[in-house]
Each structure stands twice: as structure tokens, then as C-alpha cells.
Scaffold this motif. Structure first.
Motif, short mmCIF file in Angstrom:
data_model
loop_
_atom_site.label_atom_id
_atom_site.label_comp_id
_atom_site.label_asym_id
_atom_site.label_seq_id
_atom_site.Cartn_x
_atom_site.Cartn_y
_atom_site.Cartn_z
N HIS A 5 0.82 -1.22 0.00
CA HIS A 5 0.00 0.00 0.00
C HIS A 5 0.85 1.26 0.00
N ARG A 6 2.12 1.14 0.40
CA ARG A 6 3.05 2.26 0.38
C ARG A 6 4.38 1.77 -0.20
N PRO A 7 4.38 1.36 -1.47
CA PRO A 7 5.58 0.77 -2.06
C PRO A 7 6.68 1.80 -2.29
N VAL A 8 7.90 1.31 -2.24
CA VAL A 8 9.06 2.12 -2.62
C VAL A 8 9.48 1.62 -4.00
N PHE A 9 9.12 2.39 -5.02
CA PHE A 9 9.44 1.99 -6.38
C PHE A 9 10.90 2.31 -6.67
N GLU A 10 11.53 1.42 -7.43
CA GLU A 10 12.95 1.60 -7.75
C GLU A 10 13.13 2.66 -8.80
N ASP A 11 14.35 3.21 -8.82
CA ASP A 11 14.72 4.14 -9.87
C ASP A 11 14.92 3.35 -11.15
N GLU A 12 14.92 4.04 -12.26
CA GLU A 12 15.20 3.41 -13.55
C GLU A 12 16.62 2.86 -13.48
N GLU A 13 16.75 1.54 -13.37
CA GLU A 13 18.07 0.94 -13.26
C GLU A 13 18.20 -0.35 -14.06
N ALA A 26 8.40 -2.12 -7.60
CA ALA A 26 8.91 -2.12 -6.23
C ALA A 26 9.34 -3.55 -5.93
N ARG A 27 10.63 -3.77 -5.77
CA ARG A 27 11.16 -5.12 -5.52
C ARG A 27 11.03 -5.43 -4.03
N LEU A 28 9.87 -5.88 -3.66
CA LEU A 28 9.57 -6.12 -2.25
C LEU A 28 10.45 -7.22 -1.66
N GLY A 29 10.71 -8.26 -2.43
CA GLY A 29 11.57 -9.34 -1.95
C GLY A 29 12.95 -8.84 -1.60
N TRP A 30 13.54 -8.05 -2.49
CA TRP A 30 14.88 -7.50 -2.22
C TRP A 30 14.84 -6.55 -1.04
N GLY A 33 15.20 -8.38 1.92
CA GLY A 33 16.45 -9.11 2.04
C GLY A 33 16.36 -10.54 1.55
N ALA A 34 15.30 -10.90 0.84
CA ALA A 34 15.14 -12.27 0.33
C ALA A 34 16.24 -12.56 -0.69
N GLU A 35 16.77 -13.78 -0.64
CA GLU A 35 17.84 -14.16 -1.55
C GLU A 35 17.40 -15.17 -2.61
N ARG A 36 16.32 -15.89 -2.41
CA ARG A 36 15.89 -16.91 -3.37
C ARG A 36 14.42 -16.78 -3.77
N ILE A 37 13.73 -15.81 -3.22
CA ILE A 37 12.32 -15.59 -3.56
C ILE A 37 12.18 -14.14 -4.02
N GLY A 38 11.64 -13.97 -5.21
CA GLY A 38 11.40 -12.64 -5.72
C GLY A 38 9.94 -12.26 -5.54
N MET A 39 9.70 -11.02 -5.18
CA MET A 39 8.33 -10.50 -5.10
C MET A 39 8.39 -9.04 -5.51
N SER A 40 7.63 -8.70 -6.53
CA SER A 40 7.61 -7.33 -7.02
C SER A 40 6.20 -6.85 -7.21
N LEU A 41 5.97 -5.60 -6.82
CA LEU A 41 4.71 -4.92 -7.10
C LEU A 41 4.97 -4.07 -8.34
#
Length: 160
Positions: A5-13, A26-30, A33-41
Motif C-alpha cells: 500500500h506504500r511501495p518504494v518503487f525503484e529508480d530506472e536501473e 517495487a522489488r519487495l523481496g529485495w 532481504g530475500a535471496e531466493r524468492i522474488g516478489m515485485s509490485l
């Protein structure tokens, strides 16, 4: 606190060759600190694609449609996802997919995947292959090639 509900979207990278087309991620998994599961909004503007049609050679993905009108493109064709619908994309060409906001308002979806090191992505429409060292927050290897650049393994190898 990490929140959809309050994501931190990444910069163009993203690496060159990977179309963003105005979408935000927003790479929520990263962020967790997740190392083997990705989750992105993902947030996709009206009439734009989140990303190009692609598949992963070693990753399985699950997408959950949250808001807006998302058009799903797969090897089976195109269809609109229902809000709240959950879909799976297996590793390999059978899991090829693209999500396009087919509406007039922003659309959002949550993507969850396993990921390893390195990730290998194929973009069949443009004949490209990408290799990515998936290091949370780190630089890592990022390389994209045209499939026409392929050479035989033994070419240019030194003989003993």
C-alpha cells in the motif's frame, strides 16, 4: 515496514534492452532481504506494457492481478485477467508471458518467483537472451545478446 500500500518503487536501473515503457516496480523481496524468492509490485500506466514478451529458463512465476485491466499474452493467446486472479508461468518457453494495461487507469499486479543465480531470460519477439546475476541491491553481471550472436563453443578456444 514493507507494504504494497506504500511501495518504494525503484529508480530506472534496468539494463539497456529491457523495455520499461513507463512501468514502475517495487522489488519487495529485495527490500526484505530475500535471496531466493522474488516478489515485485508492478504499476503499469494506461495503455502500456509492464515489460516485453519473455520467459525465464530457470524461474517459475506467479502473478496476482490487483487493480486495473490487465491483458495477459501467453503462447495460448491473449485474455483479460480478472481482478484478484492468480496465474502461473512455468520455467521455459511454455511460460512466456507479457502483461499489458488495456485500460484507461493505472493497473497493478504482484509477481512472485523463485530465482537463482544467474537468471536467464529469453525475449522471443526480438530474438534476445539476457543473463543476469541476481544480487539484491548489488551490481552483478547484466548482459543481453541477440541470438544471432551465437557461436560454436569450440570457436576461438585455445588448443592444448
Amino acid at each position: 515496514m514493507i507494504s504494497i500500500h506504500r511501495p518504494v518503487f525503484e529508480d530506472e536501473e534496468r539494463p539497456s534492452g529491457t523495455p520499461v515503457r513507463g512501468s514502475r516496480r517495487a522489488r519487495l523481496g529485495w527490500q526484505l532481504g530475500a535471496e531466493r524468492i522474488g516478489m515485485s509490485l508492478w504499476e503499469v500506466p494506461a495503455r502500456q506494457a509492464a515489460y516485453a514478451y519473455h520467459f525465464h529458463l530457470a524461474e517459475e512465476e506467479i502473478v496476482i492481478a490487483l487493480e486495473g485491466r490487465l491483458l495477459l499474452r501467453t503462447p495460448d493467446g491473449e485474455r483479460v485477467l480478472e481482478m484478484g486472479e492468480v496465474v502461473r508461468f512455468p520455467a521455459g518457453d511454455a511460460g512466456a508471458h507479457q502483461l499489458i494495461n488495456d485500460g484507461d487507469e493505472p493497473a497493478r499486479f504482484l509477481a512472485v518467483s523463485n530465482y537463482g543465480a544467474p537468471g536467464v531470460v529469453v525475449w522471443p519477439d526480438s530474438g534476445k537472451l539476457g543473463v543476469f546475476e541476481q544480487v539484491p541491491g548489488g551490481p552483478g553481471l547484466r548482459a543481453i545478446f541477440r541470438d544471432t550472436d551465437a557461436i560454436m563453443y569450440s570457436r576461438a578456444e585455445r588448443r592444448s
